[in-house]
Motif scaffolding. Structure first.
Motif, PDB file in Angstrom:
ATOM      1  N   ILE A   1      43.871  44.953  45.168  1.00  0.00           N
ATOM      2  CA  ILE A   1      42.625  44.219  45.251  1.00  0.00           C
ATOM      3  C   ILE A   1      41.583  44.847  44.323  1.00  0.00           C
ATOM      4  O   ILE A   1      40.766  44.144  43.748  1.00  0.00           O
ATOM      5  CB  ILE A   1      42.137  44.099  46.712  1.00  0.00           C
ATOM      6  CG1 ILE A   1      41.035  43.056  46.844  1.00  0.00           C
ATOM      7  CG2 ILE A   1      41.629  45.410  47.253  1.00  0.00           C
ATOM      8  CD1 ILE A   1      41.453  41.665  46.869  1.00  0.00           C
ATOM      9  N   GLU A   2      41.660  46.164  44.181  1.00  0.00           N
ATOM     10  CA  GLU A   2      40.716  46.840  43.279  1.00  0.00           C
ATOM     11  C   GLU A   2      40.905  46.361  41.840  1.00  0.00           C
ATOM     12  O   GLU A   2      39.934  46.097  41.134  1.00  0.00           O
ATOM     13  CB  GLU A   2      40.897  48.362  43.346  1.00  0.00           C
ATOM     14  CG  GLU A   2      40.553  48.981  44.682  1.00  0.00           C
ATOM     15  CD  GLU A   2      39.074  48.956  44.981  1.00  0.00           C
ATOM     16  OE1 GLU A   2      38.256  49.011  44.041  1.00  0.00           O
ATOM     17  OE2 GLU A   2      38.735  48.869  46.172  1.00  0.00           O
ATOM     18  N   LYS A   3      42.167  46.252  41.423  1.00  0.00           N
ATOM     19  CA  LYS A   3      42.473  45.803  40.071  1.00  0.00           C
ATOM     20  C   LYS A   3      41.976  44.374  39.837  1.00  0.00           C
ATOM     21  O   LYS A   3      41.380  44.069  38.809  1.00  0.00           O
ATOM     22  CB  LYS A   3      43.991  45.850  39.868  1.00  0.00           C
ATOM     23  CG  LYS A   3      44.457  46.599  38.695  1.00  0.00           C
ATOM     24  CD  LYS A   3      45.979  46.667  38.766  1.00  0.00           C
ATOM     25  CE  LYS A   3      46.551  46.865  37.413  1.00  0.00           C
ATOM     26  NZ  LYS A   3      47.993  47.028  37.443  1.00  0.00           N
ATOM     27  N   LEU A   4      42.227  43.501  40.789  1.00  0.00           N
ATOM     28  CA  LEU A   4      41.789  42.113  40.686  1.00  0.00           C
ATOM     29  C   LEU A   4      40.266  42.028  40.664  1.00  0.00           C
ATOM     30  O   LEU A   4      39.681  41.285  39.880  1.00  0.00           O
ATOM     31  CB  LEU A   4      42.347  41.299  41.847  1.00  0.00           C
ATOM     32  CG  LEU A   4      41.966  39.824  41.887  1.00  0.00           C
ATOM     33  CD1 LEU A   4      42.428  39.100  40.626  1.00  0.00           C
ATOM     34  CD2 LEU A   4      42.558  39.173  43.126  1.00  0.00           C
ATOM     35  N   ASP A   5      39.622  42.827  41.505  1.00  0.00           N
ATOM     36  CA  ASP A   5      38.165  42.857  41.558  1.00  0.00           C
ATOM     37  C   ASP A   5      37.577  43.248  40.195  1.00  0.00           C
ATOM     38  O   ASP A   5      36.669  42.589  39.685  1.00  0.00           O
ATOM     39  CB  ASP A   5      37.719  43.843  42.641  1.00  0.00           C
ATOM     40  CG  ASP A   5      36.223  43.881  42.829  1.00  0.00           C
ATOM     41  OD1 ASP A   5      35.624  42.809  43.073  1.00  0.00           O
ATOM     42  OD2 ASP A   5      35.637  44.972  42.737  1.00  0.00           O
ATOM     43  N   LYS A   6      38.127  44.287  39.609  1.00  0.00           N
ATOM     44  CA  LYS A   6      37.645  44.736  38.289  1.00  0.00           C
ATOM     45  C   LYS A   6      37.919  43.692  37.217  1.00  0.00           C
ATOM     46  O   LYS A   6      37.107  43.472  36.327  1.00  0.00           O
ATOM     47  CB  LYS A   6      38.277  46.069  37.922  1.00  0.00           C
ATOM     48  CG  LYS A   6      37.714  47.214  38.719  1.00  0.00           C
ATOM     49  CD  LYS A   6      38.350  48.528  38.360  1.00  0.00           C
ATOM     50  CE  LYS A   6      37.778  49.620  39.259  1.00  0.00           C
ATOM     51  NZ  LYS A   6      38.306  50.922  38.962  1.00  0.00           N
ATOM     52  N   SER A   7      39.068  43.043  37.291  1.00  0.00           N
ATOM     53  CA  SER A   7      39.432  42.011  36.320  1.00  0.00           C
ATOM     54  C   SER A   7      38.450  40.831  36.383  1.00  0.00           C
ATOM     55  O   SER A   7      38.004  40.329  35.351  1.00  0.00           O
ATOM     56  CB  SER A   7      40.853  41.538  36.582  1.00  0.00           C
ATOM     57  OG  SER A   7      41.183  40.466  35.751  1.00  0.00           O
ATOM     58  N   ILE A   8      38.125  40.393  37.588  1.00  0.00           N
ATOM     59  CA  ILE A   8      37.174  39.286  37.756  1.00  0.00           C
ATOM     60  C   ILE A   8      35.808  39.679  37.206  1.00  0.00           C
ATOM     61  O   ILE A   8      35.177  38.907  36.475  1.00  0.00           O
ATOM     62  CB  ILE A   8      37.073  38.873  39.236  1.00  0.00           C
ATOM     63  CG1 ILE A   8      38.376  38.220  39.674  1.00  0.00           C
ATOM     64  CG2 ILE A   8      35.886  37.934  39.464  1.00  0.00           C
ATOM     65  CD1 ILE A   8      38.496  38.034  41.174  1.00  0.00           C
ATOM     66  N   SER A   9      35.349  40.881  37.531  1.00  0.00           N
ATOM     67  CA  SER A   9      34.052  41.348  37.044  1.00  0.00           C
ATOM     68  C   SER A   9      34.023  41.422  35.522  1.00  0.00           C
ATOM     69  O   SER A   9      33.058  41.010  34.881  1.00  0.00           O
ATOM     70  CB  SER A   9      33.727  42.722  37.632  1.00  0.00           C
ATOM     71  OG  SER A   9      33.559  42.630  39.024  1.00  0.00           O
ATOM     72  N   SER A  10      35.100  41.928  34.938  1.00  0.00           N
ATOM     73  CA  SER A  10      35.188  42.063  33.486  1.00  0.00           C
ATOM     74  C   SER A  10      35.197  40.695  32.807  1.00  0.00           C
ATOM     75  O   SER A  10      34.490  40.473  31.811  1.00  0.00           O
ATOM     76  CB  SER A  10      36.449  42.843  33.130  1.00  0.00           C
ATOM     77  OG  SER A  10      36.571  42.983  31.759  1.00  0.00           O
ATOM     78  N   GLU A  11      35.981  39.775  33.340  1.00  0.00           N
ATOM     79  CA  GLU A  11      36.043  38.440  32.745  1.00  0.00           C
ATOM     80  C   GLU A  11      34.699  37.723  32.875  1.00  0.00           C
ATOM     81  O   GLU A  11      34.239  37.077  31.931  1.00  0.00           O
ATOM     82  CB  GLU A  11      37.142  37.606  33.396  1.00  0.00           C
ATOM     83  CG  GLU A  11      37.332  36.283  32.705  1.00  0.00           C
ATOM     84  CD  GLU A  11      38.552  35.521  33.192  1.00  0.00           C
ATOM     85  OE1 GLU A  11      38.659  34.335  32.834  1.00  0.00           O
ATOM     86  OE2 GLU A  11      39.395  36.087  33.897  1.00  0.00           O
ATOM     87  N   ALA A  12      34.062  37.852  34.019  1.00  0.00           N
ATOM     88  CA  ALA A  12      32.743  37.235  34.210  1.00  0.00           C
ATOM     89  C   ALA A  12      31.762  37.784  33.181  1.00  0.00           C
ATOM     90  O   ALA A  12      31.013  37.027  32.556  1.00  0.00           O
ATOM     91  CB  ALA A  12      32.237  37.500  35.631  1.00  0.00           C
ATOM     92  N   GLN A  13      31.783  39.087  32.983  1.00  0.00           N
ATOM     93  CA  GLN A  13      30.876  39.721  32.023  1.00  0.00           C
ATOM     94  C   GLN A  13      31.147  39.224  30.601  1.00  0.00           C
ATOM     95  O   GLN A  13      30.212  39.006  29.827  1.00  0.00           O
ATOM     96  CB  GLN A  13      31.022  41.236  32.094  1.00  0.00           C
ATOM     97  CG  GLN A  13      29.980  41.974  31.288  1.00  0.00           C
ATOM     98  CD  GLN A  13      30.087  43.480  31.468  1.00  0.00           C
ATOM     99  OE1 GLN A  13      31.109  44.002  31.917  1.00  0.00           O
ATOM    100  NE2 GLN A  13      29.026  44.183  31.127  1.00  0.00           N
ATOM    101  N   THR A  20      29.120  39.703  42.075  1.00  0.00           N
ATOM    102  CA  THR A  20      28.651  40.416  43.257  1.00  0.00           C
ATOM    103  C   THR A  20      29.750  41.351  43.744  1.00  0.00           C
ATOM    104  O   THR A  20      30.873  41.325  43.239  1.00  0.00           O
ATOM    105  CB  THR A  20      28.317  39.431  44.398  1.00  0.00           C
ATOM    106  OG1 THR A  20      29.533  38.775  44.803  1.00  0.00           O
ATOM    107  CG2 THR A  20      27.290  38.402  43.957  1.00  0.00           C
ATOM    108  N   ARG A  21      29.421  42.144  44.729  1.00  0.00           N
ATOM    109  CA  ARG A  21      30.459  42.905  45.422  1.00  0.00           C
ATOM    110  C   ARG A  21      31.321  41.906  46.164  1.00  0.00           C
ATOM    111  O   ARG A  21      30.912  40.787  46.405  1.00  0.00           O
ATOM    112  CB  ARG A  21      29.820  43.855  46.431  1.00  0.00           C
ATOM    113  CG  ARG A  21      29.006  44.946  45.795  1.00  0.00           C
ATOM    114  CD  ARG A  21      28.301  45.826  46.820  1.00  0.00           C
ATOM    115  NE  ARG A  21      29.092  46.067  48.013  1.00  0.00           N
ATOM    116  CZ  ARG A  21      28.573  46.258  49.212  1.00  0.00           C
ATOM    117  NH1 ARG A  21      27.276  46.215  49.402  1.00  0.00           N
ATOM    118  NH2 ARG A  21      29.353  46.491  50.249  1.00  0.00           N
TER     119      ARG A  21
END
Length: 75
Positions: A1-13, A20-21
């Motif tokens: 889930i950590e990897k997916l969370d970072k991936s979503i944040s990176s793609e959004a950026q 958000t968290r």
């Protein structure tokens, strides 16, 4: 889930958004009953996923969460 969370944040950026968290049902004031909505929506793709009477997802280590994406204020 950590990897997916970072991936979503990176793609959004990369598209000029911020994220958000992530929040999972049962955390803070997000009711555990919200698990039911997740299960209803993913049951056709993951048929072995089930919900107990207490709102817990089986298999036990299944994680559900919401993560918001919004337009960056700097845009």
């Amino acid at each position: 889930i950590e990897k997916l969370d970072k991936s979503i944040s990176s793609e959004a950026q990369s598209f000029g958004y911020t994220s958000t968290r992530r929040f999972s049902p049962g955390y803070g004031d997000f009711p555990l009953e919200a698990q039911q909505v997740f299960v209803i929506h993913i049951k056709s793709k993951i048929p072995w996923i089930n919900l107990t009477g207490n709102g817990l997802i089986i298999p036990e280590k299944t994680v559900t969460a919401l993560k918001g994406v919004r337009l960056s204020e700097s845009r």
